[in-house]
Design a protein around this motif. Structure first.
Motif, PDB file in Angstrom:
ATOM      1  N   ALA A  28      35.319  21.876   7.975  1.00  0.00           N
ATOM      2  CA  ALA A  28      34.557  22.878   8.716  1.00  0.00           C
ATOM      3  C   ALA A  28      34.066  22.344  10.058  1.00  0.00           C
ATOM      4  O   ALA A  28      33.911  23.109  11.019  1.00  0.00           O
ATOM      5  CB  ALA A  28      33.369  23.354   7.878  1.00  0.00           C
ATOM      6  N   ASN A  29      33.807  21.048  10.135  1.00  0.00           N
ATOM      7  CA  ASN A  29      33.347  20.477  11.397  1.00  0.00           C
ATOM      8  C   ASN A  29      34.351  19.455  11.934  1.00  0.00           C
ATOM      9  O   ASN A  29      33.990  18.471  12.564  1.00  0.00           O
ATOM     10  CB  ASN A  29      31.963  19.835  11.236  1.00  0.00           C
ATOM     11  CG  ASN A  29      31.947  18.737  10.184  1.00  0.00           C
ATOM     12  OD1 ASN A  29      32.974  18.391   9.616  1.00  0.00           O
ATOM     13  ND2 ASN A  29      30.768  18.187   9.937  1.00  0.00           N
ATOM     14  N   ILE A  30      35.613  19.747  11.679  1.00  0.00           N
ATOM     15  CA  ILE A  30      36.670  18.797  11.997  1.00  0.00           C
ATOM     16  C   ILE A  30      36.751  18.459  13.480  1.00  0.00           C
ATOM     17  O   ILE A  30      37.206  17.382  13.858  1.00  0.00           O
ATOM     18  CB  ILE A  30      38.021  19.344  11.486  1.00  0.00           C
ATOM     19  CG1 ILE A  30      39.083  18.248  11.522  1.00  0.00           C
ATOM     20  CG2 ILE A  30      38.462  20.561  12.273  1.00  0.00           C
ATOM     21  CD1 ILE A  30      40.332  18.596  10.777  1.00  0.00           C
ATOM     22  N   PHE A  31      36.307  19.377  14.350  1.00  0.00           N
ATOM     23  CA  PHE A  31      36.398  19.117  15.778  1.00  0.00           C
ATOM     24  C   PHE A  31      35.116  18.543  16.366  1.00  0.00           C
ATOM     25  O   PHE A  31      35.014  18.381  17.573  1.00  0.00           O
ATOM     26  CB  PHE A  31      36.784  20.389  16.525  1.00  0.00           C
ATOM     27  CG  PHE A  31      38.165  20.874  16.180  1.00  0.00           C
ATOM     28  CD1 PHE A  31      39.287  20.148  16.536  1.00  0.00           C
ATOM     29  CD2 PHE A  31      38.336  22.052  15.479  1.00  0.00           C
ATOM     30  CE1 PHE A  31      40.559  20.577  16.207  1.00  0.00           C
ATOM     31  CE2 PHE A  31      39.609  22.494  15.148  1.00  0.00           C
ATOM     32  CZ  PHE A  31      40.723  21.760  15.507  1.00  0.00           C
ATOM     33  N   THR A  32      34.126  18.280  15.548  1.00  0.00           N
ATOM     34  CA  THR A  32      32.858  17.776  16.075  1.00  0.00           C
ATOM     35  C   THR A  32      32.296  16.588  15.324  1.00  0.00           C
ATOM     36  O   THR A  32      31.408  15.905  15.835  1.00  0.00           O
ATOM     37  CB  THR A  32      31.783  18.888  16.055  1.00  0.00           C
ATOM     38  OG1 THR A  32      31.597  19.343  14.703  1.00  0.00           O
ATOM     39  CG2 THR A  32      32.187  20.068  16.930  1.00  0.00           C
TER      40      THR A  32
ATOM     41  N   GLY B 261      37.483  26.809   9.085  1.00  0.00           N
ATOM     42  CA  GLY B 261      36.936  25.949   8.041  1.00  0.00           C
ATOM     43  C   GLY B 261      37.626  26.109   6.701  1.00  0.00           C
ATOM     44  O   GLY B 261      37.075  25.743   5.661  1.00  0.00           O
ATOM     45  N   LYS B 262      38.855  26.630   6.696  1.00  0.00           N
ATOM     46  CA  LYS B 262      39.578  26.852   5.446  1.00  0.00           C
ATOM     47  C   LYS B 262      40.521  25.686   5.167  1.00  0.00           C
ATOM     48  O   LYS B 262      41.151  25.152   6.081  1.00  0.00           O
ATOM     49  CB  LYS B 262      40.378  28.156   5.522  1.00  0.00           C
ATOM     50  CG  LYS B 262      39.520  29.399   5.713  1.00  0.00           C
ATOM     51  CD  LYS B 262      40.385  30.649   5.826  1.00  0.00           C
ATOM     52  CE  LYS B 262      39.523  31.899   6.010  1.00  0.00           C
ATOM     53  NZ  LYS B 262      40.345  33.124   6.116  1.00  0.00           N
ATOM     54  N   TYR B 263      40.616  25.309   3.893  1.00  0.00           N
ATOM     55  CA  TYR B 263      41.519  24.228   3.539  1.00  0.00           C
ATOM     56  C   TYR B 263      41.867  24.290   2.063  1.00  0.00           C
ATOM     57  O   TYR B 263      41.194  24.928   1.258  1.00  0.00           O
ATOM     58  CB  TYR B 263      40.908  22.858   3.871  1.00  0.00           C
ATOM     59  CG  TYR B 263      39.572  22.587   3.219  1.00  0.00           C
ATOM     60  CD1 TYR B 263      39.483  22.021   1.944  1.00  0.00           C
ATOM     61  CD2 TYR B 263      38.393  22.883   3.879  1.00  0.00           C
ATOM     62  CE1 TYR B 263      38.263  21.769   1.353  1.00  0.00           C
ATOM     63  CE2 TYR B 263      37.155  22.635   3.297  1.00  0.00           C
ATOM     64  CZ  TYR B 263      37.105  22.072   2.035  1.00  0.00           C
ATOM     65  OH  TYR B 263      35.886  21.838   1.442  1.00  0.00           O
ATOM     66  N   ARG B 264      42.933  23.583   1.740  1.00  0.00           N
ATOM     67  CA  ARG B 264      43.329  23.397   0.330  1.00  0.00           C
ATOM     68  C   ARG B 264      43.961  22.017   0.218  1.00  0.00           C
ATOM     69  O   ARG B 264      44.922  21.716   0.930  1.00  0.00           O
ATOM     70  CB  ARG B 264      44.307  24.473  -0.128  1.00  0.00           C
ATOM     71  CG  ARG B 264      44.613  24.414  -1.638  1.00  0.00           C
ATOM     72  CD  ARG B 264      45.566  25.516  -2.042  1.00  0.00           C
ATOM     73  NE  ARG B 264      45.632  25.650  -3.500  1.00  0.00           N
ATOM     74  CZ  ARG B 264      45.380  26.769  -4.153  1.00  0.00           C
ATOM     75  NH1 ARG B 264      45.027  27.866  -3.485  1.00  0.00           N
ATOM     76  NH2 ARG B 264      45.473  26.834  -5.471  1.00  0.00           N
ATOM     77  N   ILE B 265      43.413  21.205  -0.646  1.00  0.00           N
ATOM     78  CA  ILE B 265      43.941  19.873  -0.901  1.00  0.00           C
ATOM     79  C   ILE B 265      44.417  19.833  -2.349  1.00  0.00           C
ATOM     80  O   ILE B 265      43.637  20.105  -3.259  1.00  0.00           O
ATOM     81  CB  ILE B 265      42.879  18.790  -0.680  1.00  0.00           C
ATOM     82  CG1 ILE B 265      42.342  18.848   0.766  1.00  0.00           C
ATOM     83  CG2 ILE B 265      43.452  17.408  -0.971  1.00  0.00           C
ATOM     84  CD1 ILE B 265      41.165  17.933   0.999  1.00  0.00           C
ATOM     85  N   THR B 266      45.676  19.486  -2.544  1.00  0.00           N
ATOM     86  CA  THR B 266      46.262  19.487  -3.876  1.00  0.00           C
ATOM     87  C   THR B 266      46.794  18.107  -4.217  1.00  0.00           C
ATOM     88  O   THR B 266      47.561  17.519  -3.451  1.00  0.00           O
ATOM     89  CB  THR B 266      47.416  20.500  -3.953  1.00  0.00           C
ATOM     90  OG1 THR B 266      46.941  21.804  -3.619  1.00  0.00           O
ATOM     91  CG2 THR B 266      48.010  20.538  -5.351  1.00  0.00           C
ATOM     92  N   THR B 267      46.358  17.564  -5.349  1.00  0.00           N
ATOM     93  CA  THR B 267      46.924  16.339  -5.895  1.00  0.00           C
ATOM     94  C   THR B 267      47.265  16.614  -7.360  1.00  0.00           C
ATOM     95  O   THR B 267      47.025  17.718  -7.863  1.00  0.00           O
ATOM     96  CB  THR B 267      45.936  15.159  -5.805  1.00  0.00           C
ATOM     97  OG1 THR B 267      44.822  15.398  -6.675  1.00  0.00           O
ATOM     98  CG2 THR B 267      45.447  14.957  -4.377  1.00  0.00           C
TER      99      THR B 267
END
Length: 220
Positions: A120-124, A77-83
């Protein structure tokens, strides 16, 4: 434009890319395409992708365009989005929304509920609640594209349709357009996708020293 809302929509692109095998099938051909896309993305333990956002607001001649990068470790469930305007960072438990223009960091608890839209729930997330159909194939330059249109069964969602275009050769998303009920259109084009790339652990950790002078607002 509320950029925080815009970046939450960025997540829709990557959520659409995965876990599509559980849809209630309304079109067998579309189901087969989405299953292949799902398998492709589920094969990546980590993901790095560059993208471009284009937003067309109703009754506005110009378009808003911004580029960014997403780093993701889906299983945790880890991510980083950069704009250019902000960053969304999550270690799987906490999310930090860095709003550069406002010089503010909003801290919230990462939402793992089945009703939320997050990596975090990308697969469901898409296993239920959507109908889908195929549309005529299209091209982008020399790239042949499958086209699948998805409609939420929940009429209370802010959008009424998602148009997904998929590279026929790689089974990767080329672009996605979200049709908002307000009349706005949010288009995301993936310029590159790298799977199973090494991503430093500190990419998913908020470090205050990286954002000096910003006010931290804890909303937990």
């Amino acid at each position: 434009m509320n950029k925080l809302i815009t970046n939450s929509r960025i997540l829709l692109l990557f959520l659409t890319a995965t876990a599509l095998h559980g849809y209630p099938q309304t079109d067998a051909a579309a189901g087969a395409i989405l299953t292949q896309v799902s398998k492709t993305y589920q094969g990546y333990k980590t993901l790095q992708a560059d993208f471009t956002i284009t937003v067309q607001q109703p009754q506005q001649a110009g378009k808003y365009t911004e580029s960014g990068t997403i780093y993701m470790q889906a299983a945790s469930g880890k991510y980083r989005i950069t704009t250019g305007g902000q960053e969304l960072i999550s270690d799987g438990k906490t999310q930090w929304a860095v709003l550069r223009d406002e010089e503010e960091v909003q801290v919230t608890t990462a939402d793992h509920s089945s009703a939320s839209i997050s990596p975090a729930n990308i697969f469901t997330f898409y296993q239920k609640g959507y109908k889908y159909v195929t549309a005529p194939s299209e091209r982008a330059g020399n790239i042949q594209l499958h086209v699948v249109e998805l409609a939420p069964e929940n009429t209370h969602t802010p959008y009424f349709k998602i148009k997904l275009r998929i590279n026929k050769a790689t089974h990767l998303i080329h672009d996605v357009t979200i049709f908002d009920k307000s009349g706005a259109r949010y288009s995301y084009t993936i310029k590159s996708t790298k799977g199973n790339v090494p991503i430093a652990a500190n990419q998913f950790v908020f470090n205050p020293s990286d954002f000096p002078g910003m006010e931290i607002v804890d909303l937990r």
